[in-house]
Design a protein around this motif. Structure first.
Motif, PDB file in Angstrom:
ATOM      1  N   VAL A 283       1.085  -1.106   0.083  1.00 20.46           N
ATOM      2  CA  VAL A 283       0.130  -0.463   0.283  1.00 20.46           C
ATOM      3  C   VAL A 283       1.136   1.695  -0.336  1.00 20.46           C
ATOM      4  N   THR A 284       0.738   1.633  -1.111  1.00 20.71           N
ATOM      5  CA  THR A 284       1.803   3.508  -1.167  1.00 20.71           C
ATOM      6  C   THR A 284       0.176   4.543  -0.820  1.00 20.71           C
ATOM      7  N   PRO A 285       0.577   5.307  -0.221  1.00 21.72           N
ATOM      8  CA  PRO A 285      -0.411   6.393  -0.189  1.00 21.72           C
ATOM      9  C   PRO A 285      -0.340   7.447  -1.415  1.00 21.72           C
ATOM     10  N   HIS A 286      -0.849   7.241  -2.009  1.00 22.22           N
ATOM     11  CA  HIS A 286      -0.916   8.100  -3.700  1.00 22.22           C
ATOM     12  C   HIS A 286       0.017   8.936  -4.022  1.00 22.22           C
ATOM     13  N   LEU A 287       0.730   8.453  -4.697  1.00 21.22           N
ATOM     14  CA  LEU A 287       1.849   9.407  -4.595  1.00 21.22           C
ATOM     15  C   LEU A 287       3.065   9.229  -5.763  1.00 21.22           C
ATOM     16  N   ALA A 288       2.261   8.069  -6.329  1.00 20.65           N
ATOM     17  CA  ALA A 288       3.001   7.940  -7.431  1.00 20.65           C
ATOM     18  C   ALA A 288       3.642   8.432  -8.744  1.00 20.65           C
ATOM     19  N   GLY A 289       2.668   9.339  -8.470  1.00 23.42           N
ATOM     20  CA  GLY A 289       3.057  11.151  -9.965  1.00 23.42           C
ATOM     21  C   GLY A 289       2.528  12.003  -9.223  1.00 23.42           C
ATOM     22  N   LEU A 290       3.466  12.768  -8.669  1.00 23.67           N
ATOM     23  CA  LEU A 290       2.637  13.846  -8.073  1.00 23.67           C
ATOM     24  C   LEU A 290       3.358  16.039  -8.925  1.00 23.67           C
ATOM     25  N   THR A 291       2.331  16.388  -9.460  1.00 25.30           N
ATOM     26  CA  THR A 291       2.774  17.325  -9.885  1.00 25.30           C
ATOM     27  C   THR A 291       3.180  18.222  -9.500  1.00 25.30           C
ATOM     28  N   VAL A 292       4.774  18.619 -10.229  1.00 24.11           N
ATOM     29  CA  VAL A 292       5.371  19.797  -9.627  1.00 24.11           C
ATOM     30  C   VAL A 292       5.587  20.802 -10.337  1.00 24.11           C
ATOM     31  N   ALA A 293       5.022  21.599  -9.925  1.00 25.70           N
ATOM     32  CA  ALA A 293       5.071  23.229 -10.583  1.00 25.70           C
ATOM     33  C   ALA A 293       5.899  23.611 -11.601  1.00 25.70           C
ATOM     34  N   SER A 294       6.847  23.990 -11.019  1.00 27.19           N
ATOM     35  CA  SER A 294       8.168  24.845 -11.861  1.00 27.19           C
ATOM     36  C   SER A 294       7.823  23.573 -13.018  1.00 27.19           C
ATOM     37  N   SER A 295       7.974  22.274 -13.210  1.00 32.21           N
ATOM     38  CA  SER A 295       7.811  21.823 -14.628  1.00 32.21           C
ATOM     39  C   SER A 295       6.148  21.952 -15.423  1.00 32.21           C
ATOM     40  N   ALA A 296       4.877  21.832 -14.959  1.00 33.33           N
ATOM     41  CA  ALA A 296       3.828  21.922 -15.257  1.00 33.33           C
ATOM     42  C   ALA A 296       3.271  23.393 -15.547  1.00 33.33           C
ATOM     43  N   ALA A 297       3.877  23.889 -14.851  1.00 35.13           N
ATOM     44  CA  ALA A 297       3.561  24.990 -15.309  1.00 35.13           C
ATOM     45  C   ALA A 297       3.727  25.800 -16.923  1.00 35.13           C
ATOM     46  N   SER A 298       4.765  25.721 -17.532  1.00 31.47           N
ATOM     47  CA  SER A 298       3.984  26.332 -18.982  1.00 31.47           C
ATOM     48  C   SER A 298       3.605  25.525 -19.827  1.00 31.47           C
ATOM     49  N   GLN A 299       2.732  24.278 -19.347  1.00 27.49           N
ATOM     50  CA  GLN A 299       1.509  24.441 -20.154  1.00 27.49           C
ATOM     51  C   GLN A 299       0.241  25.567 -19.991  1.00 27.49           C
ATOM     52  N   VAL A 300       0.041  25.414 -18.277  1.00 24.53           N
ATOM     53  CA  VAL A 300      -1.061  25.735 -18.035  1.00 24.53           C
ATOM     54  C   VAL A 300      -0.782  27.301 -19.180  1.00 24.53           C
ATOM     55  N   VAL A 301       0.380  27.865 -19.263  1.00 24.78           N
ATOM     56  CA  VAL A 301       0.812  29.050 -19.664  1.00 24.78           C
ATOM     57  C   VAL A 301      -0.033  29.356 -20.639  1.00 24.78           C
ATOM     58  N   HIS A 302       0.683  28.087 -21.655  1.00 27.57           N
ATOM     59  CA  HIS A 302       0.812  28.192 -23.019  1.00 27.57           C
ATOM     60  C   HIS A 302      -1.221  27.870 -23.180  1.00 27.57           C
ATOM     61  N   ASN A 303      -1.554  26.595 -22.428  1.00 35.10           N
ATOM     62  CA  ASN A 303      -2.845  26.467 -22.691  1.00 35.10           C
ATOM     63  C   ASN A 303      -3.690  27.911 -22.551  1.00 35.10           C
ATOM     64  N   LEU A 304      -3.389  28.966 -21.478  1.00 29.80           N
ATOM     65  CA  LEU A 304      -3.953  30.000 -21.046  1.00 29.80           C
ATOM     66  C   LEU A 304      -3.948  30.428 -22.584  1.00 29.80           C
ATOM     67  N   GLN A 305      -2.978  30.858 -23.497  1.00 27.11           N
ATOM     68  CA  GLN A 305      -2.476  31.372 -24.578  1.00 27.11           C
ATOM     69  C   GLN A 305      -3.721  30.987 -25.708  1.00 27.11           C
ATOM     70  N   LEU A 306      -3.650  29.688 -25.743  1.00 32.07           N
ATOM     71  CA  LEU A 306      -4.571  29.453 -26.764  1.00 32.07           C
ATOM     72  C   LEU A 306      -5.461  29.477 -26.785  1.00 32.07           C
ATOM     73  N   VAL A 307      -6.478  29.627 -25.329  1.00 31.44           N
ATOM     74  CA  VAL A 307      -7.773  29.281 -24.893  1.00 31.44           C
ATOM     75  C   VAL A 307      -7.615  30.766 -25.379  1.00 31.44           C
ATOM     76  N   ARG A 308      -7.244  31.609 -25.207  1.00 31.97           N
ATOM     77  CA  ARG A 308      -7.613  33.448 -24.890  1.00 31.97           C
ATOM     78  C   ARG A 308      -7.778  33.963 -26.574  1.00 31.97           C
ATOM     79  N   ILE A 309      -7.122  33.128 -27.201  1.00 34.34           N
ATOM     80  CA  ILE A 309      -6.807  33.214 -28.790  1.00 34.34           C
ATOM     81  C   ILE A 309      -7.949  32.432 -29.936  1.00 34.34           C
ATOM     82  N   GLY A 310      -8.698  31.586 -28.850  1.00 34.48           N
ATOM     83  CA  GLY A 310      -9.784  30.966 -29.682  1.00 34.48           C
ATOM     84  C   GLY A 310      -9.499  29.596 -30.348  1.00 34.48           C
ATOM     85  N   LYS A 311      -8.398  29.078 -29.589  1.00 32.00           N
ATOM     86  CA  LYS A 311      -8.185  28.222 -30.429  1.00 32.00           C
ATOM     87  C   LYS A 311      -7.908  26.790 -28.736  1.00 32.00           C
ATOM     88  N   PRO A 312      -8.404  25.249 -29.133  1.00 36.59           N
ATOM     89  CA  PRO A 312      -8.850  24.728 -28.000  1.00 36.59           C
ATOM     90  C   PRO A 312      -7.100  24.503 -27.505  1.00 36.59           C
TER      91      PRO A 312
END
Ligand code: GLV
Length: 309
Positions: A269-298
């Motif tokens: 048993v392990t307490p749901h720790l197999a993969g934990l999101t790391v902000a410094s790595s994942a943030a660029s994808q969030v910023v990119h997605n925000l840029q895409l939706v701002r210009i009406g893209k998916p």
């Protein structure tokens, strides 16, 4: 304009810093202290309270803080027609691969028996079995499934995968659909669940599925607790058909202290720790997605609400 952050599991400070380092113009509001609903363009969420995304007139993106999005669809009052994005992050994928390889190798080299002998101070040589005796089946073959499959193939395992719709993948035998599910189970000495949780995959790992696995098979679940019927797993292990299980996810999390899994000699048993999101790595994808939706893209990694992932 800003991002609304809703999560008890992730650090708002780390996310705020990671986003600001990429785009200092992005405002950051943390639920429930958000004060300017009209400024919110994107919601960054993990298990948000139902209804928390209503009343945001400029919301253009619901971005999951994890690979799974089942937690988003738990909200019966989700705003309509706002795109939902999964998080696909190389760091998260790498952690998941590490974890699954750890579980597969531990099982393959019988670390459980070796540790058991150690506790008895018993110098017992447990010989390695040929790698061909550990056929691996992977349920779900998205980003994480593929990366895991490749690593296991490189280690020499015979790997097969199962998906909802047909797919082809290099050195991995692929199965799909209900018949393919049975065929994969019949040939999996080690079964790994990496499926998204949807109406179709809920409870898929049940008594019938366990009975279809070969005798002595081993089950690794790193997807969601609700994929697996816990009582059926216990029964299949206790009646000797399955040799054990390695679980990171459970029906109820945290796993209640009186749950039989905790002390079961054949269950890790392990307490749901197999993969934990790391902000410094994942943030660029969030910023990119925000840029895409701002210009009406998916956004990237757009979820199809009709299939649930
Ligand atoms: C974790 O469980 C995730 O979905 O990333």
């Amino acid at each position: 304009m800003s991002i609304l952050f809703i999560s008890k599991a992730d650090s708002p400070t780390e996310w705020q810093q990671a986003l600001a380092s990429l785009d200092p113009e992005i405002g950051f509001q943390v639920w429930p202290d958000s004060r300017k609903p009209e400024d919110i363009e994107a919601a960054l969420v993990w298990k948000h309270p139902p209804g928390a995304l209503l009343g945001l007139p400029n919301l253009k993106l619901i971005q999951s803080l994890g690979a799974g999005v089942d937690h988003i669809f738990m909200d019966p009052r989700l705003p309509k027609n706002v795109p939902i994005a999964r998080l696909v992050d190389s760091e998260l994928t790498r952690q998941m691969v590490e974890y699954v390889v750890l579980a597969v190798l531990s099982r393959h080299r019988r670390l459980d028996l070796i540790r058991g002998a150690q506790l008895l101070r018993d110098w017992q040589v447990i010989p390695p079995v040929p790698i061909s005796c550990s056929r691996v089946g992977i349920l779900g073959f998205g980003e994480i499934g593929r990366a895991t499959g490749n690593s296991l193939v490189n280690l020499g395992f015979k790997v097969a995968s199962w998906t909802r719709t047909p797919h082809t993948v290099g050195a991995v035998t692929s199965y799909h659909g209900p018949e393919g599910f049975t065929s994969l189970l019949e040939k999996s000495d080690i079964l790994i669940c990496l499926l998204p949780l949807t109406a179709k995959t809920r409870g898929l790992l049940n008594a019938e599925a366990f009975a279809t696995l070969p005798t002595d098979a081993y089950v690794i679940n790193v997807a969601r607790g609700a994929h697996l019927i816990e009582q059926d797993l216990l029964a299949a292990i206790d009646n000797g058909h399955l040799s054990g299980a390695w679980l990171d996810v459970f029906d109820a999390e945290p796993l209640p202290s009186n749950h039989p899994f905790w002390a079961h000699p054949k269950i890790v048993v392990t307490p749901h720790l197999a993969g934990l999101t790391v902000a410094s790595s994942a943030a660029s994808q969030v910023v990119h997605n925000l840029q895409l939706v701002r210009i009406g893209k998916p956004p990237q990694n757009l979820v199809d609400p009709t299939v649930g992932y």
